[in-house]
Design an enzyme around this catalytic site. Structure first.
Site, short mmCIF file in Angstrom:
data_model
loop_
_atom_site.label_atom_id
_atom_site.label_comp_id
_atom_site.label_asym_id
_atom_site.label_seq_id
_atom_site.Cartn_x
_atom_site.Cartn_y
_atom_site.Cartn_z
N ASN A 80 1.52 2.34 7.41
CA ASN A 80 0.16 1.81 6.53
C ASN A 80 1.32 2.47 5.70
OD1 ASN A 80 -1.01 0.05 7.70
ND2 ASN A 80 -2.51 1.71 7.49
N ARG A 115 -0.63 -3.68 12.05
CA ARG A 115 0.21 -2.88 12.88
C ARG A 115 -0.52 -2.81 14.27
NH1 ARG A 115 -0.83 3.10 10.95
NH2 ARG A 115 -3.34 2.21 10.89
#
Length: 94
Positions: A41, A23
């Site tokens: 996520n 990320r």
């Protein structure tokens, strides 16, 4: 397509993409390319992202996302065309 036109894509990434800085690295690449959106996520181990920007910038970011950072092992991307929301930055969602 007009080079100034903004496109948007919702992307789901499969593989070993959680716990490997996927990320944060995606955010860094997106900001470098001028792509707005977010990345987060999912409970099943995948990562989901919303990408908005020029066709070329979004395509470049998606090409990077197919590889991800060094520790990641991407096995596939699912991509959907979506309507842009006029986002201004790229965030990492919890």
């Amino acid at each position: 397509m007009n080079n100034n036109a903004v496109i948007a894509r919702q992307v789901t990434v499969r593989g070993r993409v959680q716990g490997v800085f996927y990320r944060a690295a995606t955010q860094q690449q997106a900001r470098r390319l001028g792509v707005a959106g977010w990345v987060r996520n999912l409970p099943d181990g995948r990562v989901e992202a919303w990408l908005e920007g020029s066709d070329q910038a979004v395509d470049t970011l998606m090409a990077w996302m197919r590889e991800g950072p060094e520790q990641a092992e991407v096995t596939g991307l699912c991509v959907c065309e979506v309507t842009p929301r006029s986002l201004n930055d790229f965030e990492v969602d919890a």
